[in-house]
Design a protein around this motif. Sequence first.
Motif, PDB file in Angstrom:
ATOM      1  N   ASP A  82       0.819  -1.211   0.000  1.00  0.00           N
ATOM      2  CA  ASP A  82       0.000   0.000   0.000  1.00  0.00           C
ATOM      3  C   ASP A  82       0.855   1.265   0.000  1.00  0.00           C
ATOM      4  O   ASP A  82       0.339   2.375  -0.009  1.00  0.00           O
ATOM      5  CB  ASP A  82      -0.939   0.001   1.205  1.00  0.00           C
ATOM      6  CG  ASP A  82      -0.192  -0.051   2.532  1.00  0.00           C
ATOM      7  OD1 ASP A  82       0.858  -0.723   2.601  1.00  0.00           O
ATOM      8  OD2 ASP A  82      -0.670   0.576   3.496  1.00  0.00           O
ATOM      9  N   LYS A  83       2.190   1.095  -0.003  1.00  0.00           N
ATOM     10  CA  LYS A  83       3.111   2.225   0.004  1.00  0.00           C
ATOM     11  C   LYS A  83       3.888   2.282  -1.309  1.00  0.00           C
ATOM     12  O   LYS A  83       4.116   1.274  -1.959  1.00  0.00           O
ATOM     13  CB  LYS A  83       4.123   2.100   1.150  1.00  0.00           C
ATOM     14  CG  LYS A  83       3.499   2.046   2.526  1.00  0.00           C
ATOM     15  CD  LYS A  83       2.938   3.374   2.927  1.00  0.00           C
ATOM     16  CE  LYS A  83       2.431   3.299   4.364  1.00  0.00           C
ATOM     17  NZ  LYS A  83       1.741   4.515   4.745  1.00  0.00           N
ATOM     18  N   ASP A 143       1.782   6.821   1.072  1.00  0.00           N
ATOM     19  CA  ASP A 143       0.629   6.015   0.697  1.00  0.00           C
ATOM     20  C   ASP A 143       0.490   5.993  -0.814  1.00  0.00           C
ATOM     21  O   ASP A 143       0.651   7.023  -1.482  1.00  0.00           O
ATOM     22  CB  ASP A 143      -0.650   6.582   1.319  1.00  0.00           C
ATOM     23  CG  ASP A 143      -0.675   6.400   2.834  1.00  0.00           C
ATOM     24  OD1 ASP A 143      -0.065   5.439   3.330  1.00  0.00           O
ATOM     25  OD2 ASP A 143      -1.311   7.226   3.514  1.00  0.00           O
ATOM     26  N   ASN A 145      -1.322   6.125  -4.204  1.00  0.00           N
ATOM     27  CA  ASN A 145      -2.499   6.866  -4.634  1.00  0.00           C
ATOM     28  C   ASN A 145      -2.974   6.280  -5.951  1.00  0.00           C
ATOM     29  O   ASN A 145      -2.665   6.788  -7.023  1.00  0.00           O
ATOM     30  CB  ASN A 145      -2.145   8.343  -4.784  1.00  0.00           C
ATOM     31  CG  ASN A 145      -3.359   9.224  -4.832  1.00  0.00           C
ATOM     32  OD1 ASN A 145      -4.477   8.741  -4.784  1.00  0.00           O
ATOM     33  ND2 ASN A 145      -3.130  10.522  -4.946  1.00  0.00           N
TER      34      ASN A 145
END
Length: 147
Positions: A82-83, A143, A145
Amino acid sequence: MVLDINEIMKLLPHRYPFLLVDRIDLLEPGVRIVGTKNVTVNEPFFQGHFPGHPIMPGVLIIEAMAQVGGVFAIISDKIGPDKVTYFVGIDNARFRKPVLPGDVLRMELEIINCRRGLYCFKGRAFVGETLVTEADLKATFADRNDS
């Protein structure tokens, strides 16, 4: 810890022609990492850098070191998918010798510090025992996007 290309591709989002790490040879979480790039004449950048005298661009050697550093941070701190990695700084870069087709580029990075998610590495790249490139690298994670 040794990682092959398939394991690296599970960690890094980069793909051909921009994935510049073939293997992780050593990983000491929180301390250092060693990765390898096998440089072949088939690399797309050799078409224009330079015709008749192929040399691996220095910025791509730095990028290869940064990718090795990304693997280090992802594994050491268990950073999830998720990063996304952001390369945020290069200091003290020096290009000592050219990297040519057929060379095996060995990248050694040691963590200098990590504060508030900012990773600082001392990176050195070798062909055999010859130092070809060195730089201080900085990266962070944010994060993803995916909108």
